[in-house]
Design a protein around this motif. Structure first.
Motif, PDB file in Angstrom:
ATOM      1  N   GLN A  31     -21.770   5.420 -29.993  1.00  0.00           N
ATOM      2  CA  GLN A  31     -22.410   6.862 -29.738  1.00  0.00           C
ATOM      3  C   GLN A  31     -22.896   7.468 -30.960  1.00  0.00           C
ATOM      4  O   GLN A  31     -23.920   7.953 -31.447  1.00  0.00           O
ATOM      5  N   LEU A  91     -29.639  12.065 -37.413  1.00  0.00           N
ATOM      6  CA  LEU A  91     -28.938  13.325 -37.414  1.00  0.00           C
ATOM      7  C   LEU A  91     -27.745  13.580 -38.419  1.00  0.00           C
ATOM      8  O   LEU A  91     -27.255  12.733 -38.760  1.00  0.00           O
ATOM      9  N   ARG A 136     -36.436   6.214 -27.374  1.00  0.00           N
ATOM     10  CA  ARG A 136     -35.724   7.278 -28.208  1.00  0.00           C
ATOM     11  C   ARG A 136     -35.927   6.956 -29.467  1.00  0.00           C
ATOM     12  O   ARG A 136     -36.414   7.667 -30.439  1.00  0.00           O
ATOM     13  N   PHE A 187     -29.575  -0.774 -29.861  1.00  0.00           N
ATOM     14  CA  PHE A 187     -28.491  -1.523 -29.767  1.00  0.00           C
ATOM     15  C   PHE A 187     -28.460  -2.563 -28.692  1.00  0.00           C
ATOM     16  O   PHE A 187     -29.030  -2.325 -27.619  1.00  0.00           O
ATOM     17  N   VAL A 216     -34.007  16.563 -36.295  1.00  0.00           N
ATOM     18  CA  VAL A 216     -34.173  15.929 -37.467  1.00  0.00           C
ATOM     19  C   VAL A 216     -35.624  16.685 -37.764  1.00  0.00           C
ATOM     20  O   VAL A 216     -35.923  16.567 -39.107  1.00  0.00           O
ATOM     21  N   ARG A 244     -30.264   9.934 -44.197  1.00  0.00           N
ATOM     22  CA  ARG A 244     -30.961  10.543 -43.350  1.00  0.00           C
ATOM     23  C   ARG A 244     -32.239  10.299 -43.173  1.00  0.00           C
ATOM     24  O   ARG A 244     -32.821  10.313 -42.046  1.00  0.00           O
ATOM     25  N   ASN A 249     -26.287   2.305 -25.919  1.00  0.00           N
ATOM     26  CA  ASN A 249     -25.758   3.428 -26.693  1.00  0.00           C
ATOM     27  C   ASN A 249     -26.656   4.758 -26.426  1.00  0.00           C
ATOM     28  O   ASN A 249     -26.690   5.544 -27.251  1.00  0.00           O
ATOM     29  N   LEU A 288     -26.007   1.253 -41.654  1.00  0.00           N
ATOM     30  CA  LEU A 288     -24.666   1.078 -40.776  1.00  0.00           C
ATOM     31  C   LEU A 288     -23.784   0.245 -41.232  1.00  0.00           C
ATOM     32  O   LEU A 288     -22.403   0.545 -40.703  1.00  0.00           O
ATOM     33  N   GLU A 317     -22.859   5.836 -33.831  1.00  0.00           N
ATOM     34  CA  GLU A 317     -24.117   4.940 -34.439  1.00  0.00           C
ATOM     35  C   GLU A 317     -25.218   5.274 -34.286  1.00  0.00           C
ATOM     36  O   GLU A 317     -26.169   5.352 -34.956  1.00  0.00           O
ATOM     37  N   ALA A 318     -25.497   5.539 -32.859  1.00  0.00           N
ATOM     38  CA  ALA A 318     -26.991   5.774 -32.327  1.00  0.00           C
ATOM     39  C   ALA A 318     -27.087   7.119 -32.864  1.00  0.00           C
ATOM     40  O   ALA A 318     -28.345   7.405 -33.419  1.00  0.00           O
ATOM     41  N   ALA A 319     -26.511   8.207 -32.962  1.00  0.00           N
ATOM     42  CA  ALA A 319     -26.610   9.518 -33.247  1.00  0.00           C
ATOM     43  C   ALA A 319     -27.094   9.358 -35.010  1.00  0.00           C
ATOM     44  O   ALA A 319     -28.069   9.858 -35.497  1.00  0.00           O
ATOM     45  N   SER A 320     -26.232   8.866 -35.799  1.00  0.00           N
ATOM     46  CA  SER A 320     -26.663   8.847 -37.029  1.00  0.00           C
ATOM     47  C   SER A 320     -27.725   7.825 -37.530  1.00  0.00           C
ATOM     48  O   SER A 320     -28.460   8.303 -38.375  1.00  0.00           O
ATOM     49  N   TYR A 343     -24.005  17.769 -30.900  1.00  0.00           N
ATOM     50  CA  TYR A 343     -24.876  17.435 -29.831  1.00  0.00           C
ATOM     51  C   TYR A 343     -24.501  16.066 -29.100  1.00  0.00           C
ATOM     52  O   TYR A 343     -24.712  15.999 -27.745  1.00  0.00           O
ATOM     53  N   VAL A 344     -23.793  14.955 -29.699  1.00  0.00           N
ATOM     54  CA  VAL A 344     -23.308  13.913 -29.074  1.00  0.00           C
ATOM     55  C   VAL A 344     -21.983  13.746 -29.024  1.00  0.00           C
ATOM     56  O   VAL A 344     -21.489  13.218 -27.783  1.00  0.00           O
ATOM     57  N   ARG A 397     -33.161   6.879 -42.316  1.00  0.00           N
ATOM     58  CA  ARG A 397     -33.014   6.514 -40.869  1.00  0.00           C
ATOM     59  C   ARG A 397     -33.987   7.271 -39.980  1.00  0.00           C
ATOM     60  O   ARG A 397     -34.285   6.587 -38.724  1.00  0.00           O
ATOM     61  N   PRO A 453     -19.710  17.092 -26.901  1.00  0.00           N
ATOM     62  CA  PRO A 453     -19.883  17.092 -25.397  1.00  0.00           C
ATOM     63  C   PRO A 453     -19.342  16.315 -24.653  1.00  0.00           C
ATOM     64  O   PRO A 453     -18.699  16.478 -23.540  1.00  0.00           O
ATOM     65  N   GLN A 454     -19.074  14.864 -25.288  1.00  0.00           N
ATOM     66  CA  GLN A 454     -18.576  13.843 -24.516  1.00  0.00           C
ATOM     67  C   GLN A 454     -16.940  13.872 -24.528  1.00  0.00           C
ATOM     68  O   GLN A 454     -16.043  13.726 -23.723  1.00  0.00           O
ATOM     69  N   TYR A 477     -26.982   8.242 -24.832  1.00  0.00           N
ATOM     70  CA  TYR A 477     -26.145   9.417 -24.607  1.00  0.00           C
ATOM     71  C   TYR A 477     -25.983   9.851 -23.198  1.00  0.00           C
ATOM     72  O   TYR A 477     -26.815  10.022 -22.678  1.00  0.00           O
ATOM     73  N   GLN A 517     -24.731  17.749 -36.628  1.00  0.00           N
ATOM     74  CA  GLN A 517     -25.526  17.404 -35.430  1.00  0.00           C
ATOM     75  C   GLN A 517     -24.848  16.575 -34.571  1.00  0.00           C
ATOM     76  O   GLN A 517     -25.161  16.710 -33.377  1.00  0.00           O
ATOM     77  N   HIS A 573     -24.548  12.072 -21.271  1.00  0.00           N
ATOM     78  CA  HIS A 573     -24.221  13.335 -20.723  1.00  0.00           C
ATOM     79  C   HIS A 573     -25.703  14.103 -20.959  1.00  0.00           C
ATOM     80  O   HIS A 573     -25.929  15.304 -20.567  1.00  0.00           O
ATOM     81  N   MET A 574     -26.745  13.263 -21.368  1.00  0.00           N
ATOM     82  CA  MET A 574     -28.102  13.898 -21.263  1.00  0.00           C
ATOM     83  C   MET A 574     -29.240  12.958 -20.577  1.00  0.00           C
ATOM     84  O   MET A 574     -28.870  11.904 -20.291  1.00  0.00           O
TER      85      MET A 574
END
Lengths: 242, 220
Positions: free
Chosen positions: B119, B128, A149, A83, A105, A73, A87, A50, B121-124, B136-137, A76, B140-141, A89, B132, A91-92
């Motif tokens: 967001q 993903l 997650r 975190f 993935v 990737r 963090n 990161l 950072e969490a996704a990467s 997906y992350v 990761r 949409p927001q 999401y 992606q 919307h899910m």
């Protein structure tokens, strides 16, 4: 599993990581503590890039993180990262948060992802919250979803960056319990935290950082009862007094 | 006298409807193309690549900082000097699409920037791909911020489309200019023109307000 070899990093002129030497073995639980601004968050964020490092070698699970050609990737996917601010999401639902990466993935089917997702949600004690949105969950519950997650990817390493610092005191324990269970199962973990009770109970070694350096690293009983450096003693007296 | 005008105006209604269709056609094609290009540019603009960021930023500033009337003159009267001859209709589409793309690019970029960095950072961190993460992350927001402004921008662009009448596109505004020469009652004629724009724009204004309320309420 994780090896820092003469690692340096600068933010502008600030030397945030200064010649870090550190090794974490498979199945080891390492707790990193230290005053704010000591570089501990940066240290853990370097492990999955990161934050990129500028000098030295950093090898994680056999992959050279310092080499910009390394496919991060792939690495990761093997490292769960939790975190301070969760963090999730927003919307899910909790279950969708947990199953997104396994499906996209790891390319497993939705059915498999859901059953794996239910399993990890049970494991963090939230089997009844799979359809809740993050905003409907308490801080402690959100952080446990965040751990789930990470776990749903079946990672080889879990990294925790001050996982309980943003939580109300009464919620800290539910998160620590999940992390302790994970430690006892033999997960390789690096945990940046000031929860010294957690360190005493499950850490194999505790490291303390100050101004970008690891100033002491030792098994917990030694670290707490017989700290070598004056700086460690001072830090411990401050955080253990309350 | 004005009754006589009104009767003649009602008789020319089919002419207005043809103009209205032209306005709708120009707007719809330009908005659709402008939205696609605007999203593409807006996403590019938030990428780390500096060259794209600055190039797009400079172009957007030029377009936003000059009158649309001047832009359409350039497309229709100046481009031919460089060998690019466009009829009025494609010239109108080109100019309006470009204008729309620039405004929409800014809306999209602002929407993407409104999504907290954590967001991404969490996704990467979960492995993903960049696409992606966006799909997906982040998007949409971002759409919660983008949608209401986007629909609001459509209203502005539909009204701006009236400028294409100056290069001879027979949209509803030009129909007004032509009609007022036969029926010399400006208030009545342009009142009708205004009403026709309003009929298209009003539902969009309501939609924008509705989306704004809905997005503000949603989960977070």
């Amino acid at each position: 599993m994780i090896r820092f070899k003469n690692v340096h990093k600068w933010f502008g002129k600030i030397h945030v990581l200064n010649d870090i030497q550190l090794e974490v073995g498979a199945g080891e639980v390492l707790v990193v503590c230290g005053p704010s601004g000591s570089g501990k968050s940066t240290l853990i964020r370097c492990i999955n890039r990161l934050e990129p490092i500028q000098k030295g070698e950093l090898i994680v699970d056999g992959m050279e993180v310092h080499d910009h050609k390394t496919n991060m990737r792939k690495l990761r996917a093997e490292i769960g990262f939790v975190f301070q601010q969760f963090n999730l999401y927003p919307h899910m639902t909790a279950l969708e948060n947990v199953t997104l990466a396994p499906m996209k993935v790891r390319k497993i089917s939705k059915k498999e992802a859901i059953s794996a997702g239910m399993e990890v949600m049970e494991k963090v004690g939230l089997g009844d919250k799979i359809d809740a949105y993050p905003a409907q969950l308490s801080g402690g519950q959100q952080q446990r979803v965040a751990i789930a997650r990470g776990l749903c990817m079946r990672p080889r390493i879990m990294l925790f960056d001050e996982p309980t610092s943003a939580l109300d005191p009464e919620m800290i324990n539910e998160v620590l319990e999940v992390m302790k269970a994970l430690a006892r199962e033999g997960m390789t973990m690096v945990v940046v935290t000031h929860e010294m009770g957690f360190a005493k109970e499950v850490a194999h070694r505790v490291a303390i950082m100050d101004v970008g350096q690891v100033i002491e690293i030792a098994p917990p009983h030694e670290f707490f009862s017989n700290p070598k450096s004056e700086r460690t003693r001072l830090f411990l007296s401050k955080i253990l007094s309350h | 006298m004005w009754k006589n005008y009104l009767t003649r105006l009602v008789q020319s209604l089919p002419f207005f409807i043809t103009g209205l269709w032209m306005t709708i056609a120009v707007s719809a094609i330009s908005l659709a193309a402008g939205t696609l290009i605007g999203f593409f540019l807006g996403i590019l603009r938030t990428r780390p690549n500096r060259l794209f960021r600055y190039l797009i930023g400079a172009w957007v500033d030029v377009i936003r900082g000059t009158p649309f009337l001047v832009q359409i003159f350039i497309v229709f009267f100046i481009l031919p000097e460089f060998g690019i001859h466009l009829d009025a209709f494609p010239a109108a589409i080109l100019a309006l699409t470009n204008l729309g793309a620039c405004f929409i690019c800014e809306i999209v970029a602002a929407g993407i920037r409104s999504v907290p960095w954590g967001q991404k950072e969490a996704a990467s961190s979960s492995g993903l791909t960049e696409w992606q993460q966006l799909r997906y992350v982040v998007m949409p927001q971002a759409m919660r911020t983008i949608l209401p402004s986007l629909v609001g921008q459509y209203v502005l662009l539909i009204k701006d489309s009236s400028v294409v009448s100056v290069i001879g596109v027979t949209d509803v505004t030009r129909v007004g200019w032509l009609t007022v020469q036969r029926i010399p009652h400006g208030l009545m004629v342009f009142g009708l023109v205004g009403l026709l724009y309003f009929i298209i724009c009003y539902p969009l204004i309501r939609l924008s307000n509705l989306l704004e309320k809905k997005m503000a309420k949603g989960t977070r």
